[in-house]
Write a protein that holds these residues in place. Structure first.
Motif, mmCIF file in Angstrom:
data_model
loop_
_atom_site.group_PDB
_atom_site.id
_atom_site.type_symbol
_atom_site.label_atom_id
_atom_site.label_comp_id
_atom_site.label_asym_id
_atom_site.label_seq_id
_atom_site.Cartn_x
_atom_site.Cartn_y
_atom_site.Cartn_z
ATOM 1 N N LEU A 115 0.805 -1.216 0.000
ATOM 2 C CA LEU A 115 0.000 0.000 0.000
ATOM 3 C C LEU A 115 0.842 1.271 0.000
ATOM 4 O O LEU A 115 0.289 2.370 0.097
ATOM 5 C CB LEU A 115 -0.926 0.017 1.230
ATOM 6 N N SER A 116 2.146 1.148 -0.118
ATOM 7 C CA SER A 116 3.011 2.330 -0.051
ATOM 8 C C SER A 116 2.699 3.320 -1.166
ATOM 9 O O SER A 116 2.570 4.529 -0.925
ATOM 10 C CB SER A 116 4.482 1.910 -0.123
ATOM 11 N N VAL A 117 2.568 2.821 -2.388
ATOM 12 C CA VAL A 117 2.296 3.713 -3.519
ATOM 13 C C VAL A 117 0.899 4.327 -3.430
ATOM 14 O O VAL A 117 0.749 5.552 -3.585
ATOM 15 C CB VAL A 117 2.496 2.962 -4.849
ATOM 16 N N PRO A 118 -0.163 3.542 -3.194
ATOM 17 C CA PRO A 118 -1.483 4.178 -3.057
ATOM 18 C C PRO A 118 -1.560 5.204 -1.938
ATOM 19 O O PRO A 118 -2.297 6.187 -2.052
ATOM 20 C CB PRO A 118 -2.404 2.980 -2.771
ATOM 21 N N LEU A 119 -0.789 4.997 -0.879
ATOM 22 C CA LEU A 119 -0.833 5.928 0.243
ATOM 23 C C LEU A 119 -0.063 7.215 -0.019
ATOM 24 O O LEU A 119 -0.509 8.304 0.345
ATOM 25 C CB LEU A 119 -0.269 5.263 1.504
ATOM 26 N N MET A 120 1.112 7.116 -0.673
ATOM 27 C CA MET A 120 2.039 8.239 -0.716
ATOM 28 C C MET A 120 2.295 8.807 -2.104
ATOM 29 O O MET A 120 2.891 9.873 -2.213
ATOM 30 C CB MET A 120 3.380 7.801 -0.112
ATOM 31 N N ALA A 121 1.876 8.137 -3.175
ATOM 32 C CA ALA A 121 2.273 8.595 -4.512
ATOM 33 C C ALA A 121 1.109 8.684 -5.483
ATOM 34 O O ALA A 121 1.299 8.592 -6.695
ATOM 35 C CB ALA A 121 3.356 7.670 -5.079
ATOM 36 N N THR A 122 -0.095 8.861 -4.988
ATOM 37 C CA THR A 122 -1.259 8.972 -5.877
ATOM 38 C C THR A 122 -1.921 10.331 -5.697
ATOM 39 O O THR A 122 -1.877 10.929 -4.619
ATOM 40 C CB THR A 122 -2.284 7.861 -5.586
ATOM 41 N N THR A 123 -2.546 10.794 -6.759
ATOM 42 C CA THR A 123 -3.239 12.078 -6.723
ATOM 43 C C THR A 123 -4.749 11.935 -6.873
ATOM 44 O O THR A 123 -5.496 12.830 -6.473
ATOM 45 C CB THR A 123 -2.728 13.000 -7.846
ATOM 46 N N ALA A 165 0.400 8.283 7.653
ATOM 47 C CA ALA A 165 -0.587 8.512 6.594
ATOM 48 C C ALA A 165 -1.778 7.562 6.730
ATOM 49 O O ALA A 165 -2.929 7.971 6.515
ATOM 50 C CB ALA A 165 0.077 8.340 5.225
ATOM 51 N N PHE A 166 -1.524 6.318 7.090
ATOM 52 C CA PHE A 166 -2.622 5.354 7.190
ATOM 53 C C PHE A 166 -3.505 5.643 8.399
ATOM 54 O O PHE A 166 -4.728 5.473 8.330
ATOM 55 C CB PHE A 166 -2.063 3.933 7.278
ATOM 56 N N ARG A 167 -2.903 6.076 9.495
ATOM 57 C CA ARG A 167 -3.694 6.386 10.687
ATOM 58 C C ARG A 167 -4.663 7.540 10.433
ATOM 59 O O ARG A 167 -5.727 7.617 11.062
ATOM 60 C CB ARG A 167 -2.774 6.725 11.857
ATOM 61 N N GLU A 168 -4.280 8.455 9.540
ATOM 62 C CA GLU A 168 -5.188 9.554 9.207
ATOM 63 C C GLU A 168 -6.427 9.058 8.461
ATOM 64 O O GLU A 168 -7.452 9.744 8.441
ATOM 65 C CB GLU A 168 -4.445 10.597 8.365
ATOM 66 N N LEU A 169 -6.330 7.889 7.850
ATOM 67 C CA LEU A 169 -7.456 7.323 7.112
ATOM 68 C C LEU A 169 -8.242 6.316 7.929
ATOM 69 O O LEU A 169 -9.389 6.002 7.599
ATOM 70 C CB LEU A 169 -6.942 6.627 5.836
ATOM 71 N N LEU A 170 -7.645 5.793 9.000
ATOM 72 C CA LEU A 170 -8.251 4.724 9.792
ATOM 73 C C LEU A 170 -9.023 5.281 10.979
ATOM 74 O O LEU A 170 -8.575 6.212 11.644
ATOM 75 C CB LEU A 170 -7.158 3.771 10.285
ATOM 76 N N SER A 171 -10.178 4.682 11.227
ATOM 77 C CA SER A 171 -10.983 5.045 12.397
ATOM 78 C C SER A 171 -11.549 3.767 13.007
ATOM 79 O O SER A 171 -12.161 2.961 12.305
ATOM 80 C CB SER A 171 -12.116 5.998 12.001
ATOM 81 N N VAL A 172 -11.306 3.586 14.316
ATOM 82 C CA VAL A 172 -11.829 2.428 15.050
ATOM 83 C C VAL A 172 -12.638 2.960 16.223
ATOM 84 O O VAL A 172 -12.096 3.621 17.114
ATOM 85 C CB VAL A 172 -10.707 1.509 15.554
ATOM 86 N N LYS A 186 -10.902 5.632 4.993
ATOM 87 C CA LYS A 186 -11.123 6.644 3.973
ATOM 88 C C LYS A 186 -10.083 6.489 2.878
ATOM 89 O O LYS A 186 -8.939 6.136 3.149
ATOM 90 C CB LYS A 186 -11.047 8.047 4.575
ATOM 91 N N SER A 187 -10.502 6.781 1.646
ATOM 92 C CA SER A 187 -9.573 6.678 0.528
ATOM 93 C C SER A 187 -10.100 7.491 -0.647
ATOM 94 O O SER A 187 -11.300 7.794 -0.725
ATOM 95 C CB SER A 187 -9.390 5.214 0.120
ATOM 96 N N LEU A 188 -9.196 7.831 -1.559
ATOM 97 C CA LEU A 188 -9.609 8.468 -2.803
ATOM 98 C C LEU A 188 -10.389 7.495 -3.682
ATOM 99 O O LEU A 188 -11.132 7.918 -4.566
ATOM 100 C CB LEU A 188 -8.375 8.962 -3.565
ATOM 101 N N SER A 189 -10.241 6.214 -3.430
ATOM 102 C CA SER A 189 -10.895 5.176 -4.223
ATOM 103 C C SER A 189 -11.941 4.458 -3.388
ATOM 104 O O SER A 189 -11.627 3.930 -2.309
ATOM 105 C CB SER A 189 -9.864 4.165 -4.728
ATOM 106 N N PRO A 190 -13.194 4.396 -3.843
ATOM 107 C CA PRO A 190 -14.194 3.620 -3.097
ATOM 108 C C PRO A 190 -13.877 2.136 -3.081
ATOM 109 O O PRO A 190 -14.166 1.440 -2.106
ATOM 110 C CB PRO A 190 -15.494 3.924 -3.852
#
Length: 319
Positions: A115-123, A165-172, A186-190
């Motif tokens: 998940l490194s690329v989807p997290l840090m290198a996508t627009t 970066a992942f913690r900003e998208l994760l909610s428990v 949360k993500s840019l992609s459903p």
């Protein structure tokens, strides 16, 4: 007959008519600030990408049989120096939730599922082709290499950056009344949001199962060693019962697909965005522009009134 007294107003008393007159004189400045901020808010809101959120509703999975046996033999196990696996279900649920947020678990999760690329290198996410839009200034998909910055340093993120970066998208979150746990991503992609939420649930169940199995197998090895060292029939019976309990823990752990959390409502690919709230952003920006315009009008009026007070004594002396 007493003469009517003229009411005296202090100098610092607010005159509402003067207040409204000041606002009216500066109405064009207020309107200008409001329009500029409104346009900026709309532009900012439209420039933000859509964020999608997928959630999975989970129920704690409790092994009542294992807990009952563990309770019956806990005294004997403590005498033998063994901590029985399959302890209290509530404590295991709390441990699983904290593990889900832990740096070690998330680091392993990110690298395992690449998940490194989807997290840090996508627009963005290409809805038509269902693929990520890669920022080629950061990552080159053809060579699978991270680009270098202006200083010549590789832009490959560290584990710290990835987890942050992942913690900003994760909610428990959990419901104190029902005990249900909600895992949201949360993500840019459903599609990615759904996929990551599902994999998180699968991986935390597998992680906790593997951990309990390893602990139980270590306990079995310890008990078998103690069994070989004793000739006392009573202690041998105790060790056999404890070994049976630990073996049962291993069997139940391997038999349960959802070991800690049972999925009540699985994650689905969302069809509607969760962020940004574009209308709210535009409204807040408009209100800020109006308030800033009013503030500046009052500041200008205050400065002008101060200058007029300094001029009046000089005019009086000249007369």
């Amino acid at each position: 007959m007493a003469e009517p007294t003229t009411p005296h107003y202090p100098d610092d008393e607010i005159d509402l008519r003067e207040l409204f007159a000041t606002l009216w004189r500066g109405k064009w400045l207020i309107i200008a600030f409001t329009i500029v901020f409104a346009a900026g808010g709309v532009f900012y809101a439209l420039s933000q990408p859509n964020i999608y959120q997928a959630s999975a509703l989970l129920a704690p999975a409790q092994n009542e049989g294992g807990s009952r046996i563990s309770g019956q033999l806990s005294g004997l196990a403590s005498l033998a120096g063994v901590n029985l696996g399959g302890g209290d279900g509530a404590n295991k649920t709390v441990l699983a939730k904290e593990t889900l947020r832990s740096r070690a678990f998330l680091t392993d999760f990110i690298h395992r599922h690449e998940l490194s690329v989807p997290l840090m290198a996508t627009t963005a996410w290409d809805m038509t082709n269902e693929r990520w839009v890669i920022n080629r200034d950061i990552y080159n998909p053809e060579t699978s290499e991270w680009q270098k910055d202006d200083a010549g340093q590789s832009q490959e993120p560290t584990n710290w950056d990835l987890v942050k970066a992942f913690r900003e998208l994760l909610s428990v979150s959990d419901n104190k009344d029902t005990g249900m746990v909600t895992v949201s991503i949360k993500s840019l992609s459903p599609v990615a949001a759904k996929d990551w939420a599902e994999k998180l649930v699968q991986d935390i169940n597998e992680h906790m199962r593997t951990q309990d199995v390893q602990e139980a197998e270590a306990s079995i090895a310890y008990l078998e060693d103690k069994l070989r060292q004793t000739n006392i029939a009573g202690m041998q019976q105790v060790f056999y019962q404890l070994i049976e309990t630990e073996t049962r823990t291993v069997m139940l752990a391997n038999a349960q697909r959802e070991y800690v959390f049972k999925t009540v409502d699985p994650a689905v690919a969302p069809q509607e965005k969760s962020e940004p709230k574009r209308a709210l952003i535009a409204i807040v920006a408009t209100m800020l522009g109006g308030m800033l315009g009013v503030f500046i009008v009052f500041v200008i009026a205050f400065i002008r009134s101060g200058k007029e007070e300094n001029i009046e004594p000089e005019v009086y002396k000249g007369v």
